[in-house]
Design a protein around this motif. Structure first.
Motif, PDB file in Angstrom:
ATOM      1  N   ARG A 143      90.205  23.500 115.103  1.00 45.62           N
ATOM      2  CA  ARG A 143      90.391  23.149 116.498  1.00 45.62           C
ATOM      3  C   ARG A 143      90.346  24.406 117.359  1.00 45.62           C
ATOM      4  O   ARG A 143      90.526  25.525 116.880  1.00 45.62           O
ATOM      5  CB  ARG A 143      91.698  22.394 116.713  1.00 45.62           C
ATOM      6  N   THR A 144      90.130  24.193 118.654  1.00 43.60           N
ATOM      7  CA  THR A 144      89.904  25.324 119.562  1.00 43.60           C
ATOM      8  C   THR A 144      91.140  25.689 120.362  1.00 43.60           C
ATOM      9  O   THR A 144      91.099  26.642 121.138  1.00 43.60           O
ATOM     10  CB  THR A 144      88.780  24.972 120.543  1.00 43.60           C
ATOM     11  N   ILE A 145      92.241  24.956 120.231  1.00 48.00           N
ATOM     12  CA  ILE A 145      93.418  25.210 121.048  1.00 48.00           C
ATOM     13  C   ILE A 145      94.563  25.705 120.168  1.00 48.00           C
ATOM     14  O   ILE A 145      94.583  25.480 118.959  1.00 48.00           O
ATOM     15  CB  ILE A 145      93.851  23.939 121.806  1.00 48.00           C
ATOM     16  N   ARG A 146      95.506  26.400 120.787  1.00 48.85           N
ATOM     17  CA  ARG A 146      96.680  26.892 120.059  1.00 48.85           C
ATOM     18  C   ARG A 146      97.935  26.432 120.781  1.00 48.85           C
ATOM     19  O   ARG A 146      97.955  26.243 122.004  1.00 48.85           O
ATOM     20  CB  ARG A 146      96.668  28.418 119.971  1.00 48.85           C
ATOM     21  N   ALA A 147      98.997  26.231 120.017  1.00 50.92           N
ATOM     22  CA  ALA A 147     100.272  25.843 120.611  1.00 50.92           C
ATOM     23  C   ALA A 147     100.843  27.000 121.424  1.00 50.92           C
ATOM     24  O   ALA A 147     100.728  28.178 121.027  1.00 50.92           O
ATOM     25  CB  ALA A 147     101.257  25.430 119.522  1.00 50.92           C
TER      26      ALA A 147
END
Length: 483
Positions: free
Chosen positions: A333-337
């Motif tokens: 995935r391309t997003i981080r928390a």
């Protein structure tokens, strides 16, 4: 006595012959209806109704004086009304705030089709496959369970921006906007409970509203549209789980684009789901005799029978099985928390932060994902290449948080954030992207508001208030006569 110019003087002869054959003795009334003014109808946003009940729509009438669209009554979650004339919606701050959507009344029959065929009280996965400009998408968002997933897809790139803008105005956080050909969504097989295909068509039902569509009509274009519709339906069918509902609609009259595609679906693992519509609605039941069923297989609105434009809708249920895709949120995935400190800072902008998880895109944009849909959103991050999802909240610049316009319009925003009530004159100046000046100084981020609804962000610097309306949202009309 004044008589209207015969339609045959300027309309395609083949179209008129088609309608004479289809309508018989009703053709004269149909012809007369097409030279009458186009009805104007609006549908309310159920989460933004506060302060709208006595709103003036460009004349001396308010919402309580308006005739209701029959299939979107007072008791429904999608109340809709007819206006006696067409005001300048662009210059209505409540329209810009997403309080209502200007939608053709006949097409709102989608609500009745949903109400009769699916359980709107449970979470579902729903796809609006041909979504721009967003009329049916905003209707879907309004009636679905809040934990439902709604993907609004548009094939034509130039139309994605207007779809995104209209959904940002509507303000629901459980929505995905995607840009894919239907054939490119084959990694979502068996994923959806409902697929809506409001198919690109020859536009016969909009000739009164859009005379330019008439100039593009031909018998060949009808055949091309029908072939394209079958390709879209062929791509849509595998996306549904067994028992899932497919709703097919067009804004046209001819059987080639309507009944023939009904036959195609019934022969492709679907059964039609007849609707029960009150006789006083004057919607015509369409039959397809070769399907050997006494039930209607579609429903047609004609402008001489309903207060609306030409529209066809039909509902089907999938009988065949397609192996569903397996969700795996651990894929790429391309997003981080967000880090703990960042998340705590961003959460203050939300009314119910415990209902969301907070993430950051590679470009630094912060987004809020409803926790009820978090796993699904993370899966879609890898399953769809061209998409935008979740609530766009803004960006961190050092330790400062710069809120986004979408956050201002979202129904999930913290209702206790400071606001600045604007007159209509100042609201219009705001949408002209002018900086505002007040007698009393204001400081920091403020929500520009009109009649209790958020319009966007301003930031106070002394007595000057900087305007953070996105430049692409700026209205270009002359507002002098309206203030």
């Amino acid at each position: 006595m004044t008589t209207h110019k015969p339609l045959s003087a300027g309309w395609p002869l083949a179209f008129l012959e088609q309608m004479r054959a289809q309508l018989g003795s009703d053709f004269t009334e149909f012809e007369s209806a097409l030279v009458q003014p186009t009805p104007v109808s609006i549908r309310m946003n159920p989460r933004k109704m506060a302060g709208v009940a006595t709103h003036q729509y460009g004349s001396a009438y308010n919402i309580n004086d308006l005739a209701q669209v029959p299939w979107c009554p007072e008791t429904s979650p999608v109340r809709a009304f007819y206006l006696p004339e067409r005001p300048s919606f662009t210059l209505d701050p409540l329209f810009q705030a997403g309080a209502y959507y200007v939608q053709e009344a006949s097409s709102m029959l989608l609500y009745e089709a949903l109400r009769q065929t699916v359980n709107l009280n449970r979470p579902m996965r729903v796809l609006d496959l041909c979504a721009a400009p967003g009329g049916k998408s905003t209707l879907l968002a309004s009636v679905l369970h809040p934990d439902s997933l709604l993907i609004c897809n548009e094939v034509i790139r130039s139309r994605v921006s207007v779809l995104r803008e209209n959904l940002d105005k509507w303000g629901y956080p459980n929505v995905v906007v995607s840009h894919h050909d239907p054939e490119d969504m084959n990694n979502l097989t068996g994923f959806f409970d409902v697929v809506v295909v409001d198919a690109p068509c020859s536009g016969e039902g909009l000739f009164r509203k859009d005379p330019d569509a008439m100039q593009e009509w031909s018998e060949d274009s009808v055949q091309l549209c029908s072939a394209r519709q079958k390709r879209i339906l062929a791509a849509a069918a595998p996306l549904l789980d067994k028992g899932g509902v497919l709703i097919y609609s067009t804004c046209t009259y001819n059987d080639t684009e309507n009944n023939e595609n009904v036959r195609y679906l019934v022969n492709s693992g679907f059964r039609n789901r007849p609707l029960i519509l009150p006789a006083e609605w004057n919607v015509v039941e369409k039959q397809a005799g070769d399907l050997e069923t006494g039930d209607a297989v579609g429903y047609q609105c004609y402008p001489h029978r309903v207060r609306g434009e030409g529209f066809f809708i039909s509902v089907f249920q999938k009988t065949g099985f397609t192996a569903p895709v397996k969700l795996d949120a651990r894929t790429f995935r391309t997003i981080r928390a967000l880090r703990t400190r960042e998340a705590a800072s961003a959460a203050k902008w939300l009314q119910n932060p415990a209902d969301f998880s907070l993430w950051e895109k590679p470009n630094g944009d912060v987004m809020a994902l409803p926790k009820a849909l978090e796993k699904t959103f993370l899966f879609l991050d890898s399953a769809l290449k061209s998409k935008g999802f979740g609530l766009e909240m803004g960006q961190f610049k050092g330790t400062d948080f710069i809120p986004s316009h979408a956050l201002a319009l979202s129904t999930a925003i913290n209702q206790n954030l400071p606001g600045l009530a604007l007159s209509k004159e100042d609201a219009l100046r705001y949408f002209k992207k002018e900086n505002l000046v007040f007698d009393e100084p204001v400081k920091g981020w403020l929500l520009a508001q009109y009649e209790g609804l958020n319009l966007g962000w301003v930031k106070g610097v002394g007595t000057r208030v900087n305007n953070y309306l996105p430049k692409d949202w700026r209205i270009r009309m002359d507002i002098k006569e309206y203030i």
